[in-house]
Design a protein around this motif. Structure first.
Motif, PDB file in Angstrom:
ATOM      1  N   THR A   1      -3.912  -3.285  -0.436  1.00 25.43           N
ATOM      2  CA  THR A   1      -2.577  -3.038   0.411  1.00 25.43           C
ATOM      3  C   THR A   1      -2.832  -3.041   1.792  1.00 25.43           C
ATOM      4  O   THR A   1      -3.946  -3.393   2.258  1.00 25.43           O
ATOM      5  N   ASP A   2      -1.688  -2.603   2.567  1.00 27.94           N
ATOM      6  CA  ASP A   2      -1.742  -2.824   4.046  1.00 27.94           C
ATOM      7  C   ASP A   2      -2.273  -1.457   4.666  1.00 27.94           C
ATOM      8  O   ASP A   2      -2.254  -1.267   5.783  1.00 27.94           O
ATOM      9  N   GLY A   3      -2.558  -0.545   3.731  1.00 30.47           N
ATOM     10  CA  GLY A   3      -2.819   0.955   4.342  1.00 30.47           C
ATOM     11  C   GLY A   3      -1.982   1.834   4.311  1.00 30.47           C
ATOM     12  O   GLY A   3      -2.021   3.067   4.464  1.00 30.47           O
ATOM     13  N   MET A   4      -0.653   1.483   3.800  1.00 29.94           N
ATOM     14  CA  MET A   4       0.339   2.581   3.824  1.00 29.94           C
ATOM     15  C   MET A   4       0.756   2.603   2.212  1.00 29.94           C
ATOM     16  O   MET A   4       0.097   1.742   1.307  1.00 29.94           O
ATOM     17  N   PRO A   5       1.371   3.722   1.922  1.00 30.93           N
ATOM     18  CA  PRO A   5       1.512   4.012   0.299  1.00 30.93           C
ATOM     19  C   PRO A   5       2.483   2.761  -0.219  1.00 30.93           C
ATOM     20  O   PRO A   5       3.364   2.039   0.329  1.00 30.93           O
ATOM     21  N   VAL A   6       1.944   2.318  -1.456  1.00 30.33           N
ATOM     22  CA  VAL A   6       2.828   1.401  -2.342  1.00 30.33           C
ATOM     23  C   VAL A   6       3.445   1.964  -3.305  1.00 30.33           C
ATOM     24  O   VAL A   6       2.985   3.127  -3.813  1.00 30.33           O
TER      25      VAL A   6
END
Lengths: 610, 627
Positions: free
Chosen positions: A256-261
């Motif tokens: 992920t990019d660090g944010m919630p998925v």
């Protein structure tokens, strides 16, 4: 009395458990819910990772050199700056093995021809290095040589060791020998030969060992890449705990990019797939760095994670189709994440993309999630490690979460749609992607309402010899590789049209006002130019260059500049610039183009894009 | 113009009548949950078996109480005195045309021309009505409209239609949603290029509406606008599966401006409780008010937004400290939240907590990929939206900035730096952990690079100096400049001391400089010295102001001896040229250009000057640091 009551109660309870539950099930209450009622919730998600097209891996097989006497060693250096380092290494090796010979080669720019056959023929071993910069080819020179049976070792600066180990793995030989020199010492030493001597001396023993130490079992016997692509389960006391476990799993496994998925459950992915008529197993292309297969289903899984809606899927697919297309330099974008995406056509209104005020700001689901889906696909289908692959200088790209998605504001534009200007039909919608390394913003209307002439001047200056990347690298003699993507606000577009400019004539003017052409200058202009050069105002040009034949241009032809009208009346101009466009003379590009465009197709939930 | 366009313009011009009604209910209207409570009541035989209940991230507003317009409008314009308050040079020309037209219609009317900046609190004015305009950019916090209406002087504001939502928001924030606003179409106004012959038709087209705005009697809604009402209760979403309920929650947040367009983690009671376990502080503790609408930031509200951002409980103390900074009245959050530049906050974390919670300070420290960096930055963005009540649809700027999802957040690479950290430089102890806030108007990443093109030290320093010079802040010499709008403070002390810049050096470069004998402070002083400008280039007014500052000794590096022909004037205060160390050992230097967020200005009148907004992190329970 009490005992009887208890027995009756217990019996009733047991009856309830064995009778009621089947009744509940037959009334369509999910297993999830039953588990929830038993204080447990399980979430099952599909695997977003792309299956590798080439999972084969091999170990090292070429025997190491035992004695360097009588051997020819190739020094394949990356940059001239490595020379000082290797001078010391060579002399120390020669001390040990007076009969050793060295031959210098350079693998060159990422799209240079592969010279490994020649090297393997001529030489008995190799030392490659010192790689200190993040950019480069997706191929590994060392792997190429080892595959031809030529043994050696690669040297990198320690900040790149993770990236290098991934690179040799992606190229099929994970156990290639790689060494690191401390970046802090190496970089400082680059401008100081004495210091460089010390750095090389410190690295010598390791380099020497790497050349002669026999292969170990682990280095020779390597398993193919394998991964479990089956769905994964996460269980918790409630939905939010199960979800948190899933989020943390993604964070820890670089998914992920660090944010919630959004959890890509089977249901969510099926809902997403309803947005396209394409079969879910259709392969759109391969994504780097690991060459994972981007099938329609994998794209849908990542689109779900990004938070997109099914009607956005055809746009996302067209984006993936563009960057995985033949003759598109995908690896460079993946390495540094700087794609600029123009969208043009009727689909913009239909799916609610914001093309007016704040079109680059957060807050609009379509813009945000379409851009993020591109990143999620790179991360998962391509297996792009966010902690390793950065951008030049290792800083990271703060805009990468949602990328730069720029939808055309056709209502406010005086010209034909960008899609039409590149050959599509008015009812078609297209995406156009190119990397954009340097981003320059012109002044906006809100800060200063200036006249048209002045606005045109300011715009023109954004392409001048000292602007943007030209200020860094100097303007090129031949601008064939330069690409500029330009978003202008409706006010300026209208002023241009009123003054009689078409897209093309406007672009041509930018070229003519900023090119340097000594042969066409009169005496006054030449003097003025020479003075500016003397004051250091023209990067890349020295006084001795000021003579007949001097020519520089910001770009080669008008079609190399993409102009789109976006934003609102009060907005401003943005210019995205790159010295080597994604469809220019670069790695993996055989046939160059101005830009790569793909039409949006297969839509089921919108009238357009079908 | 097509009929459609005419209609659109008509509607927007008559906006001032509808404005009162819409503005007053605008906020509560979006607050009504979209029918979810009703669904629950529905048939229990429905397949909607899953319910997602989340706490409300919105904060209680403490903005000015909503009042109505009270001063009567003019009955007619004969014999009246009207002040035309112009914002910028193009407005002056627009008003020239308007003045002519008004006098044609009402020969006994007198017109007073003033700059809109000339209206001050506490003064008395003798004009009967005012017309302010033309608004073409984001506005300051307190505006003349509210001031003058409260002085019982009626009037109307003219704005380009692109900025109507902002004007309405300012009016609401000042407690007077009924303020009459007229729009002119941006698409035609901006191409006028300040030329009289082009602005006249626009003035003519707006004339009738302007007269009507000044004279038509107040409506009921304008006199008694609806009070602000909002339902802060938990929100419930149902579906036949959790997926469906979750998607309804996502879409609801999109539709009601509660998010940033990307997926949010549902702030269920359980999730919020888990988040609150990261701090020992009470959930009811009030941290302050967040502009633009003065929402009350409590620990609980911060925790709810932190959950939505995807943060973990151990990050909460960092987020709390940052919100404390944003809510501090000395910090100019207003410009970051509402400026048309859509600038980002710059959020710097110092101290041992950064490593403990896994923040990234090395390779790709500014980019996505790290849960701590990303979610802490995003939590701040959501707090600005839900606690400050600043919505991207209104306040997304004219183009917008993609860096706003998470702002620019990182930790200093203290382990590999040769110098003391920023926090230690400003008086904190090394074992303390802090958050420092600034505004980033833009950034330049083409600094000296370790990996790409290493250069000798002198060349690196020259490139750093040119990065610093590249920012045209401070006091731009105006002796030879063309006349035109000048932005920013006019006096030397504000302009120069308010010129903020932050350089971020990669560790190898910092070590090179340290080895050559530089400290952070001496490097900052050296860089300031490279950017001194000639006394002779400043205008007379500027020179007066510079001399005043020299006599007061209020600008370091400026003495009275500099204030003469041939002398040079500094353009920076070295204390406001912050030098940080971050990135991989062989990275690239970059510069962030700041916004003087801690200096008093019209957005932030209550501020006293402090160098930087830094808050200590405390109350942590899950880390050793920050307790």
């Amino acid at each position: 009395m009490n005992i009887f009551k208890n027995i009756i109660l217990h019996t009733l309870l047991l009856t309830a458990i064995f009778a009621v539950i089947p009744v509940m099930l037959s009334h369509g209450i999910s297993k999830e819910e039953i588990q929830m009622r038993n204080h447990e919730f399980t979430m099952e998600v599909l695997e977003p990772h792309g299956e590798l097209a080439f999972p084969e891996r091999q170990g090292l097989f070429a025997p190491r050199l035992r004695d360097l006497n009588g051997k020819k060693i190739a020094i394949t250096s990356v940059l001239p700056g490595s020379m000082a380092f290797f001078d010391t290494i060579k002399s120390m090796l020669k001390n040990k093995y007076p009969g050793v010979e060295f031959v210098h080669y350079s693998f060159g720019a990422p799209n240079s021809p592969d010279i490994s056959a020649e090297i393997a023929n001529e030489c008995d071993g190799w030392i490659d290095g010192v790689k200190a910069a993040e950019t480069g080819s997706r191929h590994d020179p060392g792997v190429r040589l080892e595959k031809r049976g030529c043994p050696g070792v690669a040297i990198v600066s320690d900040v790149l060791i993770k990236a290098k180990r991934l690179l040799v793995d992606h190229n099929g030989m994970p156990t290639c020998r790689v060494l690191a020199v401390p970046a802090v010492d190496y970089l400082v030493a680059k401008t100081d030969p004495e210091l460089m001597k010390a750095v090389a001396e410190a690295a010598f023993d390791e380099i020497h060992n790497a050349l002669i130490k026999p292969l170990t079992k682990e280095e020779k016997e390597v398993e193919d890449f394998s991964y479990d692509y089956s769905p994964k389960k996460f269980t918790g006391a409630d939905y939010s705990e199960a979800n948190e476990k899933f989020q943390q799993y993604c964070a820890e496994n670089f998914m992920t990019d660090g944010m919630p998925v959004v959890p890509p459950t089977r249901e969510a992915v099926d809902r997403m797939l309803a947005g396209t008529s394409y079969p879910s197993d259709k392969e759109i292309g391969l994504m780097y760095p690991k060459q994972g297969r981007a099938t329609v289903e994998k794209i849908a899984i990542n689109a779900v994670m990004a938070g997109a809606k099914p009607e956005y899927l055809p746009v996302i697919m067209a984006i993936i189709e563009t960057i995985t297309a033949k003759d598109f330099n995908q690896y460079h974008i993946v390495n540094e994440i700087l794609p600029i995406t123009f969208i043009s056509g009727p689909i913009i209104e239909e799916i609610g993309l914001n093309n007016e005020a704040g079109y680059l700001a957060p807050g609009h689901r379509a813009n945000a999630t379409i851009g993020r889906a591109m990143l999620m696909c790179m991360i998962n289908i391509g297996w792009r490690r966010m902690d390793v692959y950065s951008s030049p200088g290792g800083l990271g790209q703060p805009a990468a979460y949602a990328n730069y998605i720029i939808p055309e504001n056709q209502k406010a534009s005086p010209w034909e749609p960008y899609a039409v200007s590149t050959g599509f039909k008015p009812e078609e919608s297209s995406v156009t992607i190119c990397e954009g390394i340097y981003i320059a913003r012109g002044p906006s209307e809100t800060l200063s309402m200036i006249g048209f002439e002045e606005r045109l001047e300011q715009m023109s200056r954004m392409f001048s010899p000292s602007a943007g990347l030209f200020g860094f690298f100097g303007m090129p003699q031949n601008g064939t590789n330069m690409r500029h993507m330009v978003a202008i606000h409706p006010t300026f577009a209208r002023q241009l049209a009123n003054a009689g400019f078409t897209r093309e004539s406007f672009i041509q003017r930018l070229h003519d006002k900023n090119s340097i052409n000594w042969d066409k200058m009169n005496e006054d202009e030449r003097k003025e130019f020479r003075d500016m050069v003397a004051e250091g105002k023209v990067p890349g040009i020295r006084t001795e260059d000021c003579k007949p034949g001097l020519y520089r241009e910001p770009f080669a032809k008008p079609s190399d500049v993409a102009v789109i009208v976006a934003g609102t009346g009060a907005g401003g101009v943005i210019v995205f610039q790159t010295p080597v466009g994604s469809t220019a003379n670069a790695e993996d590009v055989e046939v160059t183009r101005s830009y790569m465009h793909k039409v949006i197709r297969g839509a089921t939930l919108t009238k357009t894009g079908r | 113009m097509s009929d459609e366009q005419n209609e659109k313009n008509d509607i927007s011009r008559r906006g001032f009548l509808k404005g009162a009604a819409t503005a007053a209910v605008g906020v509560p209207m979006i607050a009504l949950p979209m029918g979810c409570k009703a669904d629950i009541e529905e048939k229990s035989s429905s397949r909607n078996a899953e319910v997602l209940e989340v706490l409300n991230p919105r904060a209680v507003l403490h903005s000015a109480p909503i009042t109505g317009l009270s001063s009567p409008r003019l009955t007619d314009l004969d014999g009246k005195r009207i002040a035309l308050l112009s914002e910028k040079p193009d407005a002056v020309i627009f008003f020239d045309a308007l003045e002519e037209l008004l006098k044609e219609r009402y020969p006994t009317l007198t017109i007073e021309r003033r700059s809109s900046l000339s209206i001050r609190e506490g003064e008395k004015y003798d004009f009967d009505a005012w017309i302010q305009g033309v608004k073409t950019s984001g506005s300051g916090r307190v505006d003349n409209e509210a001031r003058l209406e409260k002085m019982s002087i009626p009037g109307v504001t003219i704005t380009v239609d692109d900025l109507l939502p902002q004007r309405k928001r300012v009016a609401e924030c000042n407690g007077l949603p009924g303020i009459r606003i007229i729009t002119v179409p941006a698409e035609t106004y901006f191409v006028c290029e300040s030329k009289p012959e082009k602005l006249k038709p626009i003035a003519a087209a707006a004339l009738n509406d302007i007269i009507e705005a000044l004279t038509s009697p107040l409506t009921e809604e304008e006199k008694n606008p609806q009070p602000f009402v909002y339902d802060y209760s938990p929100m419930r979403f149902d579906g036949s599966s959790y997926d469906e309920a979750y998607e309804k929650f996502q879409q609801y947040c999109m539709d009601n401006d509660m998010g940033d367009g990307l997926p949010l983690t549902p702030p269920t009671k359980e999730a919020v409780n888990r988040m609150l376990s990261g701090t020992s502080r009470s959930p009811d503790e009030v941290l302050g008010l967040m502009v633009p609408r003065n929402g009350q930031a409590t620990i609980e509200k911060v925790a709810i937004n932190a959950v939505m951002a995807g943060a973990k409980p151990e990050y909460l103390p960092v987020i709390i400290a940052a919100v404390e900074g944003m809510a501090d009245i000395r910090f100019n959050l207003y410009h970051i939240s509402t400026g048309t530049l859509n600038s980002s906050a710059l959020v710097l974390v110092n101290g041992p907590i950064a490593k403990e919670i896994g923040m990234n300070c090395r390779t790709t420290f500014l980019g996505p990929g790290n849960r701590a960096n990303s979610s802490i930055g995003r939590a701040l963005s959501l707090c600005m939206i839900n606690i400050g009540w600043s919505f991207f649809k209104t306040e997304g700027g004219m183009i917008g900035q993609p860096t706003r999802y998470t702002h620019l957040i990182f930790a200093e690479n203290e382990a590999e730096s040769p110098w003391e950290s920023f926090a230690v430089e400003f008086g904190f102890r090394p074992e303390e952990s802090t958050v420092t806030l600034d505004e980033c108007i833009w950034y330049d990443r083409l600094g000296p690079s370790g990996s790409m093109r290493p250069m000798p030290m002198e060349a690196n320093m020259a490139q750093l100096a040119s990065m610093v010079k590249g920012f045209t802040g401070g006091m731009t010499p105006a002796r030879n400049a063309p006349a035109g709008p000048v932005f920013g403070p006019m006096d030397a002390e504000s302009a120069i001391n308010g010129n903020y810049c932050t350089l971020v050096l990669y560790p190898a470069l910092a070590r090179q400089l340290a080895a050559a004998g530089y400290s952070k402070q001496s490097l900052a002083r050296w860089l300031c010295d490279q950017h001194r400008l000639p006394w002779d280039d400043y205008s007379d007014t500027q020179q007066e102001s510079i001399l005043k500052a020299a006599k007061a000794g209020s600008i370091p590096g400026l003495t009275i001896e500099d204030c003469k022909s041939g002398g040079t004037i500094p353009n920076f205060n070295p204390r406001h040229l912050a030098i940080l160390v971050a990135g991989p050992m062989a990275g690239q230097a970059m510069g962030f250009y700041g916004g003087a967020t801690t200096r008093p200005n019209f957005d932030n009148p209550g501020s006293t000057e402090i160098d930087y907004m830094t808050k200590k992190i405390h109350g942590a329970t899950l880390t050793k640091a920050g307790r």
